[in-house]
Design an enzyme around this catalytic site. Structure first.
Site, mmCIF file in Angstrom:
data_model
loop_
_atom_site.group_PDB
_atom_site.id
_atom_site.type_symbol
_atom_site.label_atom_id
_atom_site.label_comp_id
_atom_site.label_asym_id
_atom_site.label_seq_id
_atom_site.Cartn_x
_atom_site.Cartn_y
_atom_site.Cartn_z
ATOM 1 N N GLU A 198 0.807 -1.213 0.000
ATOM 2 C CA GLU A 198 0.000 0.000 0.000
ATOM 3 C C GLU A 198 0.843 1.266 0.000
ATOM 4 O O GLU A 198 0.413 2.311 -0.495
ATOM 5 C CB GLU A 198 -0.950 0.025 1.201
ATOM 6 C CG GLU A 198 -2.066 -1.005 1.147
ATOM 7 C CD GLU A 198 -1.679 -2.323 1.776
ATOM 8 O OE1 GLU A 198 -0.480 -2.520 2.080
ATOM 9 O OE2 GLU A 198 -2.578 -3.169 1.965
ATOM 10 N N PHE A 247 -10.816 -6.701 14.396
ATOM 11 C CA PHE A 247 -9.829 -7.216 13.445
ATOM 12 C C PHE A 247 -9.526 -6.166 12.387
ATOM 13 O O PHE A 247 -10.424 -5.608 11.789
ATOM 14 C CB PHE A 247 -10.347 -8.505 12.789
ATOM 15 C CG PHE A 247 -9.386 -9.080 11.785
ATOM 16 C CD1 PHE A 247 -8.147 -9.549 12.185
ATOM 17 C CD2 PHE A 247 -9.722 -9.130 10.440
ATOM 18 C CE1 PHE A 247 -7.254 -10.064 11.258
ATOM 19 C CE2 PHE A 247 -8.837 -9.649 9.504
ATOM 20 C CZ PHE A 247 -7.599 -10.120 9.915
ATOM 21 N N GLN A 248 -8.254 -5.921 12.182
ATOM 22 C CA GLN A 248 -7.776 -4.925 11.223
ATOM 23 C C GLN A 248 -8.359 -3.540 11.461
ATOM 24 O O GLN A 248 -8.660 -2.810 10.524
ATOM 25 C CB GLN A 248 -8.005 -5.395 9.780
ATOM 26 C CG GLN A 248 -7.129 -6.606 9.433
ATOM 27 C CD GLN A 248 -7.047 -6.909 7.945
ATOM 28 O OE1 GLN A 248 -7.986 -6.659 7.213
ATOM 29 N NE2 GLN A 248 -5.926 -7.465 7.508
ATOM 30 N N LYS A 261 -17.153 0.010 7.100
ATOM 31 C CA LYS A 261 -17.812 -1.014 6.285
ATOM 32 C C LYS A 261 -19.318 -0.778 6.172
ATOM 33 O O LYS A 261 -19.899 -0.948 5.112
ATOM 34 C CB LYS A 261 -17.536 -2.375 6.923
ATOM 35 C CG LYS A 261 -17.999 -3.543 6.098
ATOM 36 C CD LYS A 261 -17.601 -4.849 6.775
ATOM 37 C CE LYS A 261 -18.171 -6.026 5.997
ATOM 38 N NZ LYS A 261 -17.847 -7.302 6.645
ATOM 39 N N MET A 318 24.363 8.336 0.676
ATOM 40 C CA MET A 318 24.334 9.659 1.272
ATOM 41 C C MET A 318 24.761 9.606 2.735
ATOM 42 O O MET A 318 25.522 10.450 3.212
ATOM 43 C CB MET A 318 22.942 10.269 1.123
ATOM 44 C CG MET A 318 22.860 11.713 1.541
ATOM 45 S SD MET A 318 24.022 12.770 0.621
ATOM 46 C CE MET A 318 22.933 13.496 -0.594
#
Lengths: 566, 588, 167
Positions: B63, B125-126, B175, B485
């Site tokens: 993501e 959950f999540q 949801k 760097m």
């Protein structure tokens, strides 16, 4: 003795039992990295900071010790958020030390400045932004203590660049003042004797008791006490996803996992029990299904170290705020034997009539691969999973006989957790063979850490159950969206074995079911990381399944089954 | 943005599902692509992407990259980039990309799934508190709790993202909102948000003062930043610079705002800017900042930055003005509008003396590097050759590190939105997904990610995305087997104690490309450089060119952190040459 | 139902973010929040009025106690604590209505802080009940501007002699 901020942090980490760090350097953490090198503090250089957090998480879950995660400011810090959130949800300790721009420039949108403190509030047990080097000693001590005591969790120390080089007087023996917190999250509460008495009474009365044992058993080091209690009181035991290993999988009293993809017999036992004893589990939605229909006939006992978990989701008859191990020790001295043959017989019959099963059709079945891993490793390994279908199959088909032998992302369900967690787990318990069971989607998210495994030659055995799909989402689309597979298909799956070889890691591509066993056996012999790409049956589903939002009794046993449990 | 005159069907509101409302709202905002990764809570919305083709969903492998692709799309197209991820880890994985967009003022709208409102706060959950986590790194964010708020919030989100100083906006979608139903009608009229009214028109009196200051100045410099590109004001900058004969320097994010081949151009200023840009700024008597924010990497030690200059600051964000240093003439407004007004007042001028001086800086202190016959490939020459072969029409993205600075120094960039880089946050792993987004936005252009090995390794899993969709992004890796760097700083300031910067065990990128089904090539000889670049460009589809460069090469000039720009180190102090210091230069 | 939480916290930067962040992320509803130093310079008292189901209010208390910097959480009961809030309100009051408004102010013990041709600005302090009915009374005239501090509260010390609080 005058020391720099960086030196103080190293000294305090060592003094407080932190033995290793995972991370990536950058501009704002450079003085600290210089000190890491000078002091030879053990450090593993990762390829992405998210990987570093999952490694520390995996390390903690198998070893019971806490590791540090070190990143630079800005993107280094923001890249840790998912890993911290994952650890917070699963109560895993991490001490993250994030570089920050120098204190005078904080708030000016300086190069690689991010509000790490603000961003990490929701995903840590506590966090600190240290602006004064004199506070550092106390903060590091507190950070380790907060992360590891009570209900464990991640903490963040945001460490500005000027504080890293600032000098101050340091006395390693000095007692630092600790803030007195209100709640026993940081102290261990004594079990309430009245509640224990009530539990004993209920136990006496109960004909059909069941134990749900959660991760608290493992974190609380109470597996032996649980086994003793369950066996002497003859109570079947269900393990939550994160509780796996808390009770021996080979024990006849073991019922497997409850809930959405739990075993039929575990859910049946939950539906019929008259006494439910939850030890260190948190009645997660994936466990309970529809709360109103959860364990309808049972008196509910809940033992947890976190007061906020008691009664949070399920109405509890006997809440006990305590360390599960203390409670089990009391029960072991006080509980009396009772004959429960009728109930155990019934449970046995369910196990016989509704076992976990899958069909053979000549393709490689993912469940079969997992069974073979179990056999090849003789159940003696540490097993790690990513997130998705393979995770559920692993939880169903592996048999864990020891605590801390299973590492999986439960609450947050973080795809990509598997590979870095495996690396951390191998570092944490080098004596055990580490097997990662991953999906192709989940593995893709963090495969960059193959470079880390290769660099340090960390011998993790990686079994990818490759179905060219985001399988769990696909399964839902199959069942609830008439097979409209929207954006879950990977038509051109990369050749994972070849990728492995690109990293100098042994790779196997397995398309034939006859090669599964021999590949696993070869992998076990190789001294180094191994990637096995198993082309498994693409449309295999995880059964049983409780549809989201339904009660556990509405579980579907398989594709054809219209039979529902009542 | 606003609906045309209403038709009867528009007026009749219909009851639609939340997912359907979202899809329609995205359509109304002109969204072409949505970058994302699915998850359980998003299923109803994802289902619509399968049935319909108006908005294309691009499935990423992580993501974080969805957010960077949305950024790349926005930076290349000037539109709003959109990403869509599931709750929990899907949402938290976006945070780095969101912060990156926030720091660089890039308009993206992030849609995240969330658990049902009834269980929000229950550690379901999540579940993750993405709104809380992103409060300080978004321009605004929403958690939708009522169906009635859904459509208006999406509309507001796009408005906020693209107007004023652009930036990321997040909408958290539980949801039950996706599944719920509500009446929907196409919204009409302008978006009106009480607390949000960006000012675009400059104050006429300030504009007059600017014109006067330009007229009076002997040694002016234009200093242009990303704001010029956001405001599409390149033409106006060129007009002002030409008319008033003013040399132009730019920030990293301003690269492309002014054509680098123009004789007025000074290149980039600041920590790794050209010596002549920093010298010109140090000597100028008028500094005209347009859409730039006086970042610490630009100013060096603020108290010694442009000490002789009167400072004009034109910016759409009033809080950016005077934040890091005092400004004599602030102008709040849209760069394009303000410059247009200024251009009306500015008369043609010639500044021969000033240009003579600047030309002298350019002659005496050019960007240099040494490439020896038979020696290793120097990263600078790799970029010069790439620039020549790719031509002025290519779009370049960069990762973060040394290669990024060399790219900014040596690439010829002639057009806005052709140089795409992570500036404020400096996000390693940005360039490759950003190139994917840019390529989708500008399919007619050659898109090249100039990468370092450390950065590319953070996100190389997106090779799968380029192959799946046939996105012809070229990855040009300047491979020095390390975090260059950081290594450079350790080399110069930490007595060469190279702590944790070695990436000696890197993947074989050619084999990796093949494993993903793409082409790749590996070179380490100087003579192979040009042919390999030509092959990369003419090979259709994604391509990785792994260029093994001299790992010991450092980026110069360099202003040590916290130092004044005039104390910049001109060339490699390890090579026992006289240390060039600008302050040693005699005044004229 | 509504509940007053009196929360004693360490007096650090960032503590308020932890507390308010908790309410936001767990979806708890805050009616008002007030914070200020206490007799101990190292501690700050935050008073939050929240509403929700009884179980939710219990959860709030538990979750607050889990915050590292929270030293003490008290769920105050109405008849065992003192609660006060300061209200500033500008009320429309033309010459003909001014006397009525001033009478109301007087009846509530409110101070007048400003008067113009057609408005009166007053300050009033009191418990929840008093401020509510005062505002209700003033609303009839039209409140053009209002600011409230949010409630602050302290528990009563326990009485030493036998005493049953009224239900």
């Amino acid at each position: 003795m005058e020391l720099s901020g960086s030196q103080i942090v190293i000294e305090e980490l060592k003094a407080n039992g932190v033995e290793i760090a995972f991370g990536i350097p950058g501009g704002a953490i450079m003085p600290f990295y210089d000190e890491i090198m000078k002091s030879e503090f053990p450090h593993i250089l990762t390829r992405h900071e998210q990987g570093a957090t999952h490694m520390a998480d995996g390390y903690a879950r198998v070893s019971g010790k806490v590791a540090a995660v070190i990143t630079t400011s800005g993107p280094g810090a923001t890249n840790t958020i998912t890993g911290l959130c994952n650890a917070q949800m699963d109560s895993s300790p991490i001490v993250a030390i994030t570089g920050q721009v120098a204190t005078p420039t904080i708030g000016t949108d300086a190069f690689q400045e991010a509000d790490t403190y603000g961003c990490s509030i929701p995903v840590t047990k506590h966090n600190w932004l240290v602006k004064d080097v004199r506070e550092l000693q106390g903060v590091v001590r507190e950070a380790v203590r907060v992360a590891t005591t009570g209900r464990p969790g991640p903490v963040v120390i945001d460490f500005p660049k000027d504080v890293q080089v600032a000098m101050t007087e340091y006395n390693p023996l000095e007692k630092t003042e600790t803030a007195l917190s209100a709640e026993p999250v940081f102290r261990i509460p004594e079990p309430d004797t009245k509640a224990i008495e009530r539990l004993l009474e209920e136990l006496e009365r109960s004909e059909k008791p069941v134990i749900i044992a959660g991760a608290g058993i493992i974190k609380g080091g109470a597996a032996a006490e649980l086994a003793e209690f369950a066996r002497s009181a003859e109570i079947p035991v269900i393990n939550t996803l994160l509780g796996m290993g808390g009770f021996p999988g080979s024990d006849p009293l073991f019922l497997g996992m409850p809930g959405m993809h739990g075993t039929a017999y575990a859910n049946m036992a939950l539906c019929e029990c008259d006494l439910l004893i939850n030890l260190g589990g948190r009645f997660d939605d994936r466990v309970t299904g529809k709360v109103a229909e959860f364990a309808p006939g049972a008196t509910i006992v809940h033992v947890d170290i976190d007061a906020a978990e008691l009664g949070k989701r399920v109405e509890t008859d006997i809440p006990i705020l305590a360390d599960v191990r203390d409670v089990l020790a009391l029960l072991n001295t006080q509980a009396r034997k009772k004959d429960r043959q009728a109930w155990l017989g019934k449970v046995e019959a369910w196990k016989r009539d509704y076992p976990l099963q899958y069909d053979w059709d000549g393709s490689i079945k993912p469940q079969y691969v997992i069974e073979q891993i179990q056999e090849v490793s003789e159940g003696e390994g540490t097993y790690i999973s990513g997130v998705g279908q393979h995770q559920m199959w692993a939880a169903q088909y592996l048999r864990f006989n020891e605590p801390n032998s299973w590492v999986s992302s439960g609450g947050l369900g973080t795809m990509g957790f598997g590979l870095p967690a495996s690396i951390g787990a191998k570092v944490g318990r080098p004596d055990r063979e580490v097997w990662l069971i991953d999906g192709d989607g989940s593995f893709s998210m963090s495969l960059v850490e193959l470079a880390t495994a290769a660099t340090y030659n960390i011998p993790v055995k990686i079994a990818i159950l490759n179905n060219n799909y985001l399988g769990m989402v696909r399964q839902w689309q199959e069942l609830f969206f008439e097979k409209r597979y929207s954006h879950v298909h990977f038509p051109k799956s990369p050749d994972f074995a070849k990728i492995a070889e690109g990293y100098g890691v042994r790779g196997f591509d397995v398309k034939d079911v006859d090669q599964v066993r021999s590949t696993l056996e070869q992998a076990a012999e190789i001294d180094g990381p191994v990637v096995m790409n198993f082309h498994v049956n693409q449309e295999e589903n995880v059964w049983p399944m409780v549809p989201s939002g339904a009660g556990n009794h509405e579980m579907q046993l398989g594709p054809q089954s219209t039979e529902k449990l009542t | 943005m606003t609906a045309k005159s209403s038709t009867p069907t528009n007026l009749r509101s219909k009851t639609l599902s939340g997912a359907e409302i979202i899809y329609r709202c995205l359509g109304l905002e002109g969204v072409e692509f949505i970058f994302g990764h699915p998850g359980a809570v998003l299923l109803t919305l994802l289902d619509l992407f399968l049935e319909r083709s108006k908005i294309k969903h691009v499935l990423t492998r992580h993501e974080q990259c969805a957010a960077h692709m949305a950024e790349g799309y926005a930076r290349a197209s000037g539109g709003v980039g959109v990403c869509l991820t599931t709750s929990g880890p899907g949402a938290t994985n976006l945070i780095t990309g969101i912060t990156d967009a926030y720091m660089d003022s890039i308009p993206i709208v992030c849609l995240t799934g969330q658990v049902s409102t009834s269980v929000v706060g229950n550690d379901a959950f999540q579940e993750a508190d993405i709104v809380g986590m992103t409060r300080t790194v978004t321009k605004h964010n929403y958690l939708i709790k009522n169906m009635a708020d859904l459509a208006p919030s999406i509309r507001e989100a796009f408005h906020i993202a693209r107007t004023g100083r652009p930036g990321p906006v997040l909408i958290d979608l539980p949801k039950d909102i996706l599944l719920g139903e509500a009446p929907f009608q196409v919204p009409e009229g302008e978006v009106d948000i009480r607390g949000y009214k960006p000012r675009t028109k400059g104050h006429p009196r300030q504009i007059k003062r600017v014109a006067e200051a330009i007229k009076e100045a002997k040694k002016p410099v234009l200093y242009v930043g990303g704001g010029v590109i956001h405001a599409d004001a390149s033409k106006e900058v060129e007009k002002l610079a030409t008319a008033a004969d003013i040399p132009v320097t730019w920030t990293l994010l301003g690269a492309g705002a002014f054509p680098s081949e123009n004789k007025l151009s000074l290149g980039m200023l600041g920590m790794h800017g050209t010596a002549y840009a920093n010298m010109a700024v140090d000597e100028c008597d008028l500094l005209i900042a347009v859409g730039a924010r006086f970042d610490d990497r630009v100013t060096g030690k603020v108290s010694e930055f442009a000490t002789k200059a009167k400072i004009i600051h034109i910016d759409i964000d009033p809080t950016a003005i005077g934040k890091n240093l005092p400004v004599e003439i602030p102008v709040v407004g849209d760069a394009k509008q303000v410059l247009r007004e200024i251009n009306k007042l500015v008369k043609r001028q010639k500044r021969t003396l000033w240009h003579k001086r600047v030309d002298r800086f350019k002659e005496d202190f050019p960007l240099t590097f040494e490439a020896a016959e038979g020696g290793p490939i120097k990263p600078q020459e790799a970029i010069l050759t790439l620039s020549e072969e790719a031509g002025g029409d290519a779009i370049f993205t960069t990762e973060v590190g040394q290669h990024q600075m060399w790219a900014a120094q040596y690439l010829q960039v002639s057009f806005p939105r052709h140089f795409i880089s992570s500036g404020g946050l400096g996000t390693m792993g940005f360039g490759f997904p950003a190139a994917i987004g840019a390529s989708l936005a500008r399919p007619d252009k050659l898109v090249i990610d100039i990468a370092g090995d450390g950065s590319f390794q953070m996100v190389l899993q997106e090779m799968a995305t380029t192959v799946q969709y046939g996105i012809p992004v070229k990855v040009f890796i300047l491979n020095n087997y390390g975090l260059g760097m950081v290594r450079q700083w350790q080399d110069l300031f930490m007595d060469r104690r190279f702590s944790e910067v070695g990436l000696e065990v890197g993947p074989d990128y050619v084999q990796l490309a093949a494993a993903y089904g793409a082409k790749g090539l590996h070179i380490e000889d100087r003579c192979d450089l040009r042919p390999a670049i030509q092959e990369m460009i003419k090979t259709p589809g994604p391509f990785i060119l792994d260029v093994k460069v001299d790992p010991d090469e450092l980026v110069f000039p360099m202003v040590p952190a916290g130092g004044a720009n005039r104390d910049m180190i001109l060339n490699d102090p390890r090579k026992k040459k006289p240390k060039g210091r600008l302050s040693a230069l005699p005044d004229n | 139902m509504r509940q007053v939480f009196s929360i004693l916290v360490n007096n650090h930067a960032g503590v308020l973010s932890h507390v308010s962040g908790l309410f936001a992320r767990r979806g708890y509803n805050i009616e008002s929040i007030a914070a200020g130093p206490t007799e101990n310079p190292e501690a700050t008292r935050i008073v939050i009025v929240a509403f929700g189901e009884e179980e939710t209010l219990e959860q709030i208390a538990h979750q607050l106690r889990k915050l590292y910097d929270v030293l003490e959480v008290e769920q105050l009961q109405y008849n065992r604590s003192v609660t006060r809030e300061l209200v500033l309100a500008t009320v429309s009051a033309d010459a003909d209505k001014r006397t009525e408004v001033l009478q109301i102010a007087n009846a509530f013990g409110a101070n007048i802080v400003n008067i113009t041709d057609n408005t009166v600005t007053l300050e009033a302090s009191g418990n929840d009940h008093k401020t509510r009915i005062l505002i209700k009374a003033l609303e009839r005239y039209g409140i053009s501007n209002m600011a409230r501090t949010g409630m602050i509260a302290l528990p009563f010390d326990e009485m030493t002699d036998e005493w049953e609080p009224l239900a």
